[in-house]
Design a protein around this motif. Sequence first.
Motif, PDB file in Angstrom:
ATOM      1  N   MET A  19      -5.654  12.774   7.385  1.00  0.00           N
ATOM      2  CA  MET A  19      -6.985  13.142   6.921  1.00  0.00           C
ATOM      3  C   MET A  19      -7.378  14.531   7.441  1.00  0.00           C
ATOM      4  O   MET A  19      -7.850  15.375   6.688  1.00  0.00           O
ATOM      5  CB  MET A  19      -8.002  12.106   7.399  1.00  0.00           C
ATOM      6  CG  MET A  19      -9.432  12.428   7.037  1.00  0.00           C
ATOM      7  SD  MET A  19     -10.615  11.308   7.795  1.00  0.00           S
ATOM      8  CE  MET A  19     -10.396  11.678   9.516  1.00  0.00           C
ATOM      9  N   ASN A  59      -7.636  18.021   5.167  1.00  0.00           N
ATOM     10  CA  ASN A  59      -8.910  18.727   5.152  1.00  0.00           C
ATOM     11  C   ASN A  59      -8.701  20.224   5.366  1.00  0.00           C
ATOM     12  O   ASN A  59      -9.401  21.046   4.780  1.00  0.00           O
ATOM     13  CB  ASN A  59      -9.843  18.147   6.214  1.00  0.00           C
ATOM     14  CG  ASN A  59     -11.246  18.686   6.092  1.00  0.00           C
ATOM     15  OD1 ASN A  59     -11.723  18.978   5.010  1.00  0.00           O
ATOM     16  ND2 ASN A  59     -11.908  18.813   7.226  1.00  0.00           N
ATOM     17  N   GLU A  98     -15.149  15.250  -2.979  1.00  0.00           N
ATOM     18  CA  GLU A  98     -13.783  14.755  -2.764  1.00  0.00           C
ATOM     19  C   GLU A  98     -13.480  14.610  -1.278  1.00  0.00           C
ATOM     20  O   GLU A  98     -12.839  13.644  -0.861  1.00  0.00           O
ATOM     21  CB  GLU A  98     -12.777  15.702  -3.422  1.00  0.00           C
ATOM     22  CG  GLU A  98     -12.813  15.684  -4.935  1.00  0.00           C
ATOM     23  CD  GLU A  98     -11.956  16.787  -5.547  1.00  0.00           C
ATOM     24  OE1 GLU A  98     -11.800  17.859  -4.897  1.00  0.00           O
ATOM     25  OE2 GLU A  98     -11.456  16.590  -6.656  1.00  0.00           O
ATOM     26  N   LYS A  99     -13.936  15.581  -0.470  1.00  0.00           N
ATOM     27  CA  LYS A  99     -13.726  15.486   0.975  1.00  0.00           C
ATOM     28  C   LYS A  99     -14.419  14.253   1.542  1.00  0.00           C
ATOM     29  O   LYS A  99     -13.826  13.492   2.303  1.00  0.00           O
ATOM     30  CB  LYS A  99     -14.278  16.731   1.682  1.00  0.00           C
ATOM     31  CG  LYS A  99     -13.363  17.906   1.671  1.00  0.00           C
ATOM     32  CD  LYS A  99     -13.972  19.029   2.499  1.00  0.00           C
ATOM     33  CE  LYS A  99     -13.107  20.261   2.437  1.00  0.00           C
ATOM     34  NZ  LYS A  99     -13.637  21.357   3.246  1.00  0.00           N
ATOM     35  N   SER A 141     -12.628  11.049   0.390  1.00  0.00           N
ATOM     36  CA  SER A 141     -11.337  10.826   1.046  1.00  0.00           C
ATOM     37  C   SER A 141     -11.519  10.459   2.514  1.00  0.00           C
ATOM     38  O   SER A 141     -10.804   9.607   3.040  1.00  0.00           O
ATOM     39  CB  SER A 141     -10.447  12.061   0.906  1.00  0.00           C
ATOM     40  OG  SER A 141     -11.014  13.160   1.586  1.00  0.00           O
ATOM     41  N   LEU A 200     -10.120   6.973   3.976  1.00  0.00           N
ATOM     42  CA  LEU A 200      -9.094   6.964   5.020  1.00  0.00           C
ATOM     43  C   LEU A 200      -9.617   6.401   6.343  1.00  0.00           C
ATOM     44  O   LEU A 200      -8.902   5.653   7.015  1.00  0.00           O
ATOM     45  CB  LEU A 200      -8.534   8.372   5.217  1.00  0.00           C
ATOM     46  CG  LEU A 200      -7.629   8.864   4.078  1.00  0.00           C
ATOM     47  CD1 LEU A 200      -7.225  10.303   4.313  1.00  0.00           C
ATOM     48  CD2 LEU A 200      -6.404   7.988   3.944  1.00  0.00           C
TER      49      LEU A 200
END
Length: 124
Positions: free
Chosen positions: A27, A31, A40-41, A44, A48
């Motif tokens: 992760m 990034n 999206e960040k 995710s 995660l």
Amino acid sequence: MNATSETPKGGLDLVKWLSVLVLLTLMVAANYIYEFSAVEKAASIVVLVGLAAFIAAKTSKGAAFLEFAKEARTEVRKVVWPTRQETMQTTIIVMVATLIVALLLWGLDSILLSLVSFITGLGI
């Protein structure tokens, strides 16, 4: 329990913890490496971290932590919280006591400053 029954569970826990570490490292690396939009960040990271937390919860330490959290929640529900009026009264008492101590310290500082100025003759 004997040593043979504890070894596979400990080994499996080690694999689970390593997979949690790999997920969290992935992760952080993704990034920094990839250009994602904020949505999206965030998505995710939530996925995660949620997956890593789920895997960690399946370990013996994770299960013990979840049990502790449930017991702590139960204990917090038993606490008798103060009313709004009691909270306000206590806050006012603390503010007044703080003001009194601040004034005493200011006065003591002024007296000591005058005393030191008189003794040294520097007139600070």
